[in-house]
Design a protein around this motif. Structure first.
Motif, short mmCIF file in Angstrom:
data_model
loop_
_atom_site.label_atom_id
_atom_site.label_comp_id
_atom_site.label_asym_id
_atom_site.label_seq_id
_atom_site.Cartn_x
_atom_site.Cartn_y
_atom_site.Cartn_z
N MET A 1 33.26 15.41 52.72
CA MET A 1 32.31 14.73 51.84
C MET A 1 32.39 13.22 52.01
SD MET A 1 31.61 15.77 47.95
CE MET A 1 31.41 17.48 48.43
N ALA A 2 31.30 12.54 51.78
CA ALA A 2 31.21 11.09 52.00
C ALA A 2 32.24 10.33 51.15
CB ALA A 2 29.81 10.61 51.64
N ALA A 3 32.62 9.17 51.63
CA ALA A 3 33.56 8.32 50.90
C ALA A 3 32.91 7.86 49.62
CB ALA A 3 33.95 7.13 51.76
N PRO A 4 33.72 7.56 48.59
CA PRO A 4 33.16 7.11 47.31
C PRO A 4 32.23 5.92 47.52
CG PRO A 4 35.58 7.11 47.28
CD PRO A 4 35.17 7.56 48.62
N GLY A 5 31.04 6.02 47.03
CA GLY A 5 30.08 4.97 47.30
C GLY A 5 29.27 4.59 46.10
N PHE A 6 28.07 4.15 46.34
CA PHE A 6 27.22 3.69 45.25
C PHE A 6 26.48 4.83 44.57
CE2 PHE A 6 27.54 -0.10 48.00
CZ PHE A 6 28.14 -0.94 47.07
N GLU A 7 26.41 5.95 45.27
CA GLU A 7 25.66 7.06 44.68
C GLU A 7 26.60 8.10 44.10
OE1 GLU A 7 22.85 8.76 47.41
OE2 GLU A 7 22.05 6.75 47.84
N ARG A 8 26.19 8.69 43.00
CA ARG A 8 27.04 9.71 42.41
C ARG A 8 26.95 11.01 43.20
NH1 ARG A 8 24.63 10.75 36.46
NH2 ARG A 8 25.65 8.75 36.18
N VAL A 37 36.05 13.78 43.98
CA VAL A 37 35.36 12.72 44.73
C VAL A 37 34.60 11.80 43.78
CG1 VAL A 37 33.58 12.22 46.46
CG2 VAL A 37 35.19 14.10 46.83
N GLU A 38 33.91 12.41 42.82
CA GLU A 38 33.16 11.60 41.85
C GLU A 38 34.13 10.76 41.02
OE1 GLU A 38 30.07 10.89 41.57
OE2 GLU A 38 30.04 9.92 39.59
N ALA A 39 35.26 11.35 40.65
CA ALA A 39 36.26 10.63 39.84
C ALA A 39 36.75 9.40 40.59
CB ALA A 39 37.42 11.55 39.48
N ALA A 40 36.84 9.51 41.90
CA ALA A 40 37.35 8.40 42.70
C ALA A 40 36.40 7.21 42.69
CB ALA A 40 37.61 8.87 44.13
N ARG A 41 35.16 7.42 42.24
CA ARG A 41 34.21 6.29 42.17
C ARG A 41 34.53 5.39 40.99
NH1 ARG A 41 28.99 7.68 40.94
NH2 ARG A 41 28.39 5.60 41.58
N CYS A 42 35.29 5.89 40.03
CA CYS A 42 35.64 5.08 38.87
C CYS A 42 36.61 4.00 39.31
CB CYS A 42 36.26 5.96 37.78
SG CYS A 42 36.96 5.02 36.42
N LEU A 43 36.36 2.77 38.87
CA LEU A 43 37.17 1.63 39.31
C LEU A 43 38.39 1.43 38.42
CD1 LEU A 43 34.16 -0.76 39.97
CD2 LEU A 43 35.38 0.64 41.65
N PHE A 63 41.13 9.48 31.44
CA PHE A 63 40.94 10.89 31.78
C PHE A 63 40.41 11.05 33.20
CE2 PHE A 63 36.30 11.08 30.69
CZ PHE A 63 35.86 12.08 31.54
N ILE A 64 39.62 10.05 33.64
CA ILE A 64 39.08 10.15 35.00
C ILE A 64 40.17 9.95 36.05
CG2 ILE A 64 37.44 9.17 36.65
CD1 ILE A 64 35.46 8.78 34.44
N THR A 65 41.09 9.02 35.77
CA THR A 65 42.17 8.78 36.73
C THR A 65 43.05 10.03 36.86
OG1 THR A 65 42.14 6.46 36.15
CG2 THR A 65 44.07 7.23 37.33
N ALA A 66 43.37 10.63 35.73
CA ALA A 66 44.18 11.86 35.76
C ALA A 66 43.45 12.94 36.56
CB ALA A 66 44.48 12.34 34.36
N LEU A 67 42.15 13.00 36.38
CA LEU A 67 41.34 13.98 37.11
C LEU A 67 41.41 13.71 38.61
CD1 LEU A 67 39.12 16.15 37.54
CD2 LEU A 67 37.46 14.53 36.68
N LYS A 68 41.27 12.44 38.96
CA LYS A 68 41.34 12.05 40.37
C LYS A 68 42.68 12.48 40.96
CE LYS A 68 42.31 7.96 41.62
NZ LYS A 68 42.32 6.50 41.48
#
Ligand SMILES: Cc1cc2nc3c(=O)[nH]c(=O)nc-3n(C[C@H](O)[C@H](O)[C@H](O)COP(=O)(O)OP(=O)(O)OC[C@H]3O[C@@H](n4cnc5c(N)ncnc54)[C@H](O)[C@@H]3O)c2cc1C
Ligand SMILES: Cc1cc2nc3c(=O)[nH]c(=O)nc-3n(C[C@H](O)[C@H](O)[C@H](O)COP(=O)(O)OP(=O)(O)OC[C@H]3O[C@@H](n4cnc5c(N)ncnc54)[C@H](O)[C@@H]3O)c2cc1C
Ligand code: SF4
Ligand code: SF4
Ligand code: FES
Lengths: 463, 306
Positions: A1-8, A37-43, A63-68
């Motif tokens: 899957m694509a690297a974390p980017g601008f699109e969800r 992958v989506e979680a990794a988009r969170c900064l 919660f998103i970091t734990a998910l990542k």
């Protein structure tokens, strides 16, 4: 899957032409891989703006970091510190105007899919049998909660966690409030999502007594005087339907959205084995533009009707969640915008045959800040339809206020309660959710339930 | 359905069942919360089982001590027929109430009520909801006259019970097989015109069509008339609007504003039309019940399982 980017990361959904014929959930949810992958988009922002957009201030980056990191248990723990209904909120919160509206990622690209991630974590926890953390030594104090919607469930759950002996009284035969009778199966599955959330609350020791209409079966004063409840929380919602007061509104084939949705959701009229009938017209018109209107229209569509939404303002003002409008359009629902019914037309048997409508244009902003629709002279036309569903909004049922001594309400029949702790004008009685604010959202009702639980705890401890 | 398991299968026990005539039966049901505060004129809603519809029924009697209520039911369609199959020892999945407003006779100043000469008119099954009101008045020292009308002798119910609490009891059958002969409206006319009776108030309860004609009759004699409306309902708490009626120039919800209304003001024709809304579907449900298993086999040939 694509690297974390601008699109969800896109989420899979049932195809519109398939789902338009069934009552299964539209959105299929992320897979583990997609969620991570989506979680990794969170900064993981230091000053997370998203949190300020969430009415209950969930620790979103937490919660998103734990998910990542694939620590799903921890992620669920963080979520449930602030929310007792994450599987519900992840599905029905208006995220695009709340948490996700504030997300820094949204400035250049898509906001992080906070709601969908929340849903993933909550669904996974349910599937794996992860329970909310509880530390409750019974403290011997009894509290009554009226209504088992999001406000009541949350308040009851929080109080049980503090050791209170809580009983929820629910007027209908099933718990859940709007989650059970209003929001359809295809958005919020009942057995898969709502029932387990109710069960979670019960597992904390909360008793739920269904079939009790407070104000009829027993009053608040009687609960406090005869049944030993030291405090009461009113989370009775805003269930009273409004009608337009136009000619023909009592014709056969005119329904409130509440009636139509209750028949289908609570009474399961869409199922073969349900005894409850539901009106199936070839053509159905739904009046209104909120979530309720979308839900009624999409239900009618699934029951086989050619369905049109009639709304008096323009697309920009539709109060429904953007996602629901989008889904409705994809499924083939027609929209007659800037249109308002003035009369319901009938045959000699008083069956609905159509609706006389006028076209509108937007004038000056009104009290709500939205531009007020005004009638275009001479624009009258007839819309053919066999049924009309009125989804114009609801107000609180006056039943409780009218049977409780000393409980103050305002001119909209909403119970007056302070925002911080939900305290009402009557000692020991607290209130929150739609009963106080008028029709609002699940997450706000939940937040009010939480606040009141704190207020009640403080009240009883200082008594 | 994993989440239903801990709920006991019998929640509201049927303590007594009595068949009053082939199509009407009485049940005494355990429902302590309803029995505790209910008053004459109010109703409740029952559900037979998990798939059952919510069926509104008048509370015909209650025993606060025993925590029971009495219902009298006429088999009309699939649900009420299914209800008749329930036996003592079995129960309802749900019973909720009391709903609606108590009868005005119960809430009005008793001294004023005592000064009134009251006539009750009960049509068919309407005898059941009339009974608790007449009984309540009797217990408060007021004896009201009662007309009970039925199609034929076999359909006259609660005669003995009513006789004990009514002032004068006039029974009439449409076919003349018992008591007087003719419709209840004819008895009203006879009493007022030929038998010198004077009434200050009439309470008429029965099928809508009967109530409509009662009102037309009592209007002639200027007797204010209360009727008890039984439109289609869902929740019974004011949430759905299915039960709405036109009363005077207002819209009223029968479940919260009623079920009793000023008969002079009710738009009966509209109400009777609205009752027929689900007729076809209910007819199909009845057929399915009657044909029973033969039509649920899913053989795939007849489409009966679709
Ligand atoms: C069709 C529909 C779609 C919606 N979609 C969304 C959405 O997508 N997102 C969103 O955030 N919000 C949505 N909402 C709004 C949201 O559901 C409500 O704001 C929320 O449920 C309010 O919660 P509550 O606990 O205050 O009341 P409710 O959920 O209304 O629960 C109140 C409960 O109290 C019970 N009750 C009432 N009176 C009594 C009494 N006298 N005695 C005992 N019990 C009583 C009722 O039966 C009910 O179960 C929607 C609402 C509807 C109707
Ligand atoms: C406030 C109230 C009090 C009532 N009290 C009693 C009572 O004490 N005893 C009793 O036997 N019944 C009572 N009824 C009527 C009872 O609720 C209906 O007979 C029942 O719901 C019919 O269900 P069913 O599935 O057997 O018939 P259905 O299959 O639903 O109906 C068959 C046909 O009966 C008609 N019908 C539908 N709903 C009603 C209705 N609410 N009332 C009358 N006819 C209807 C329709 O024309 C329909 O086609 C009361 C109704 C109300 C609203
Ligand atoms: S509860 Fe709602 S607003 Fe809060 S983070 Fe979750 S989806 Fe966003
Ligand atoms: S604002 Fe967006 S990127 Fe920042 S923490 Fe919140 S969700 Fe993550
Ligand atoms: S039955 Fe639903 S409002 Fe009366």
């Amino acid at each position: 899957m694509a690297a974390p980017g601008f699109e969800r990361v896109p989420i899979s959904e049932q195809a519109p032409e398939v789902r338009a014929k069934n009552f299964e959930e539209v959105c299929l949810g992320y897979t583990e891989e997609e969620a991570v992958v989506e979680a990794a988009r969170c900064l993981n922002c230091k000053n997370p703006r998203c949190v300020s957009g969430c009415p209950v201030n969930i620790n979103i980056p937490g919660f998103i970091t734990a998910l990542k990191d694939k620590d799903f248990k921890r992620s669920y723990e963080i979520l449930t510190e602030s929310s007792s209904l994450p599987a519900v909120c992840g599905r029905v919160c208006p995220q695009e105007t709340q948490c996700e509206a504030q997300c820094i990622r949204g400035i250049k690209g898509d906001a992080v899919s906070i709601g969908k991630l929340e849903r993933y974590v909550a669904d996974r926890a349910r599937e794996e049998g992860t329970k909310m953390k509880v530390e409750c030594a019974p403290n011997g104090h009894k509290v009554a909660v009226i209504g088992s919607g999001p406000a009541g469930l949350t308040c009851a759950g929080d109080l049980a966690k503090l050791g209170y002996e809580v009983t929820i009284f629910e007027a209908l035969h099933e718990a859940g409030g709007v989650l059970t009778y209003g929001i359809p199966e295809f958005r919020l599955p009942k057995e898969k999502v709502v029932a387990p959330e109710v069960e979670n609350v019960k597992s904390l020791g909360v008793k739920i007594e269904t079939n009790v209409v407070i104000g009829k079966s027993v009053t608040i004063d009687e609960l406090m005087e005869n049944e030993g409840f030291e405090a009461v929380f009113i989370g009775s919602g805003a269930g009273l339907p409004m009608f337009m007061k136009i000619p023909g509104e009592n014709a056969k084939g005119v329904f409130s959205a509440n009636e139509y949705l209750t028949r289908n959701n609570l009474m399961k009229a869409f199922r073969e084995n349900s005894d409850t009938p539901i009106f199936k017209g070839a053509k159905v018109a739904v009046v209104g533009g909120g979530n309720v209107a979308m839900d009624a229209a999409r239900t009618a569509l699934r029951l086989g009707a050619d369905t049109t939404i009639v709304y008096r303002r323009s697309a920009a003002e539709l109060p429904a969640r953007a996602e629901e409008v989008e889904h409705a359009k994809e499924e083939g629902i027609k929209f007659e915008l800037l249109t308002n019914p003035v009369e319901i037309l009938t045959d000699d048997q008083n069956n609905v045959t159509g609706m006389k409508c006028v076209r509108m244009e937007l004038g000056e902003p009104d009290a709500s800040g939205r531009r007020r629709p005004v009638v275009i002279e001479g624009s009258e036309f007839e819309l053919e339809t066999n049924a009309v569903i009125m989804a114009l909004g609801t107000s609180p049922n006056p039943l409780i206020a009218s049977t409780t001594k000393g409980l103050e309400t305002n001119k909209w029949k909403c119970i007056v309660a302070d925002e911080k702790f939900g305290k009402t004008s009557k000692e020991g009685v607290f209130a929150g959710g739609d009963a106080v604010t008028g029709a609002a959202t699940v997450i706000l009702a939940m937040g009010a339930g939480k606040a009141a639980a704190k207020g009640i705890d403080e009240y009883i401890r200082n008594k | 359905m994993p989440f239903k398991q801990e709920v006991p299968s019998v929640m509201y026990l049927i303590k007594k069942k009595k068949v009053l005539c082939p199509s009407i039966f009485l049940m005494e049901v355990e429902a302590p919360r309803v029995a505790q505060y209910c008053e004459p004129g109010q109703f409740l809603i029952v559900r037979i089982d998990e798939n059952g519809e919510r069926i509104p029924l008048t509370i015909c009697d209650y025993d606060r001590e025993a925590g029971t209520i009495t219902i009298v039911v006429q088999t009309i369609g699939a649900s009420t027929k299914r209800m008749m199959d329930l036996e003592e020892g079995q129960g309802f999945h749900d019973v909720v109430g009391p709903l609606g407003q108590p009868s005005e006779l119960v809430t009005d100043d008793i001294e004023e009520v005592k000064n009134k000469k009251i006539l009750f008119v009960a049509g068919g099954l309407g005898t059941a909801p009339v009974y608790p009101q007449v009984k309540w008045l009797h217990e408060h020292g007021i004896d009201a006259d009662v007309i009970v009308g039925a199609k034929t002798k076999d359909l006259v119910i609660l005669e003995e019970e009513m006789g004990k609490v009514a002032g004068n009891l006039y029974i009439t059958t449409d076919d003349g097989s018992y008591g007087r002969s003719g419709m209840v409206t004819k008895v009203i006319e006879d009493l007022v015109e030929n038998e010198g009776k004077k009434y200050d108030l009439c309470v008429a309860i029965g099928p809508m069509i009967m109530m409509k004609f009662c009102v037309l009759t009592t209007k002639k004699y200027d007797i204010p008339t209360i009727v008890s409306m039984n439109p289609i309902m869902v929740d019974g708490t004011g949430m759905c609007g299915a039960c709405r009626l036109t009363v005077g120039d207002e819209i009223k919800f029968a479940c919260i504003d009623g079920p009793e209304f000023d008969g002079y003001k009710v738009n009966f024709d509209e109400a009777m039309g609205r009752m027929r809304l689900y007729q076809t579907q209910e007819g199909e449900a009845l057929l399915a019940l009657q044909e029973g298993k033969t039509h649920h086999g899913g053989c795939g040939n007849c489409g009966g399982d679709k």
